[in-house]
Design an enzyme around this catalytic site. Structure first.
Site, PDB file in Angstrom:
ATOM      1  N   CYS A  39       1.198   3.030  -3.084  1.00 42.83           N
ATOM      2  CA  CYS A  39       0.935   3.862  -1.901  1.00 42.83           C
ATOM      3  C   CYS A  39      -0.086   4.947  -2.234  1.00 42.83           C
ATOM      4  O   CYS A  39      -1.274   4.661  -2.318  1.00 42.83           O
ATOM      5  CB  CYS A  39       2.232   4.448  -1.360  1.00 42.83           C
ATOM      6  SG  CYS A  39       3.364   5.087  -2.614  1.00 42.83           S
ATOM      7  N   SER A  40       0.357   6.178  -2.440  1.00 38.55           N
ATOM      8  CA  SER A  40      -0.596   7.271  -2.655  1.00 38.55           C
ATOM      9  C   SER A  40      -0.029   8.346  -3.570  1.00 38.55           C
ATOM     10  O   SER A  40      -0.324   9.521  -3.400  1.00 38.55           O
ATOM     11  CB  SER A  40      -0.981   7.885  -1.310  1.00 38.55           C
ATOM     12  OG  SER A  40       0.195   8.336  -0.661  1.00 38.55           O
ATOM     13  N   CYS A  41       0.822   7.955  -4.546  1.00 35.78           N
ATOM     14  CA  CYS A  41       1.416   8.936  -5.464  1.00 35.78           C
ATOM     15  C   CYS A  41       0.304   9.649  -6.222  1.00 35.78           C
ATOM     16  O   CYS A  41      -0.581   9.011  -6.784  1.00 35.78           O
ATOM     17  CB  CYS A  41       2.369   8.241  -6.435  1.00 35.78           C
ATOM     18  SG  CYS A  41       3.728   7.439  -5.560  1.00 35.78           S
TER      19      CYS A  41
ATOM     20  N   CYS B  51      -2.477   4.646  -7.596  1.00 33.95           N
ATOM     21  CA  CYS B  51      -1.116   4.321  -7.177  1.00 33.95           C
ATOM     22  C   CYS B  51      -1.238   3.001  -6.435  1.00 33.95           C
ATOM     23  O   CYS B  51      -1.749   2.970  -5.312  1.00 33.95           O
ATOM     24  CB  CYS B  51      -0.512   5.382  -6.264  1.00 33.95           C
ATOM     25  SG  CYS B  51       1.060   4.808  -5.568  1.00 33.95           S
TER      26      CYS B  51
HETATM   27 FE    FE Z   1       2.443   6.096  -4.247  1.00 40.85          FE
END
Ligand code: FE
Length: 193
Positions: free
Chosen positions: A101-103, A98
């Site tokens: 961010c941190s998906c 991602c």
């Molecule tokens: Fe994300």
């Protein structure tokens, strides 16, 4: 508790109130979702991969509708973004990142590992994916196409890795036991042992 923590707590409470007041997400739904995510782990994704290796119909379902394939194994997907499953073959290898961010497909893999959220992974997975794989001990043959896929808030990806040689005749449970989190992100490939 310092001022910054107090502020973020107050913000969270206010946000949850607004979400409930607008009918977007009730307190109960948020609590339920947190409980489901807390209970999720890479073992869920590993069960899916092992079943796909054993069962051709399940493999097809997993590749066409990841969320339904997860639900078939009792993994709750309600309220989650769609789950896409990318199959690694002898010709193409997928690596999930991602960049924003941190998906992460938390329903099937649990919380993302710390490095998945790091700025260096998010940047280098795009700039130098083969270099990143090498650091994980994954020496991808030159003729294999490497596809880097961006997980987003609207679509989460997981990798269906190749079944390793030396696992012929293994049970589904034994297969599931060798599948690691990184194998389903694409930084590593499953090893027979
Ligand atoms: Fe994300």
């Amino acid at each position: 508790m310092n001022i910054a923590e107090l502020d973020s707590d107050a913000l969270l409470i206010a946000l949850r109130r607004v979400l409930a007041a607008k009918g977007i997400a009730s307190e109960e739904e948020i609590t339920e979702r947190i409980a489901i995510t807390d209970a999720a782990s890479p073992a869920g994704g590993a069960r899916m991969v092992a079943k796909a290796w054993m069962d051709e119909d399940y493999r097809e379902l997993m590749l066409t509708d990841g969320a339904r394939a997860a639900e078939t194994l009792g993994i709750p997907m309600r309220g989650m973004p769609p789950l896409g499953v990318l199959e690694n073959t002898t010709e193409v290898h997928h690596l999930v990142v991602c960049t924003l961010c941190s998906c992460y497909p938390r329903a099937v893999l649990g919380y993302p590992p710390f490095w998945f959220k790091s700025v260096s992974y998010r940047a280098r997975a795009v700039r130098d994916p083969r270099g990143v794989l090498l650091e994980w001990g994954t020496d991808l043959p030159e003729q294999v196409t490497l596809r880097v896929v961006d997980s987003t808030a609207d679509y989460r990806w997981m990798v269906l890795p190749m079944r390793p040689d030396g696992t012929e005749g293994w049970s589904e449970e034994r297969l599931a036991s060798i599948i690691r989190e990184g194998d389903m992100i694409g930084v590593t490939v499953p090893q027979a042992g």
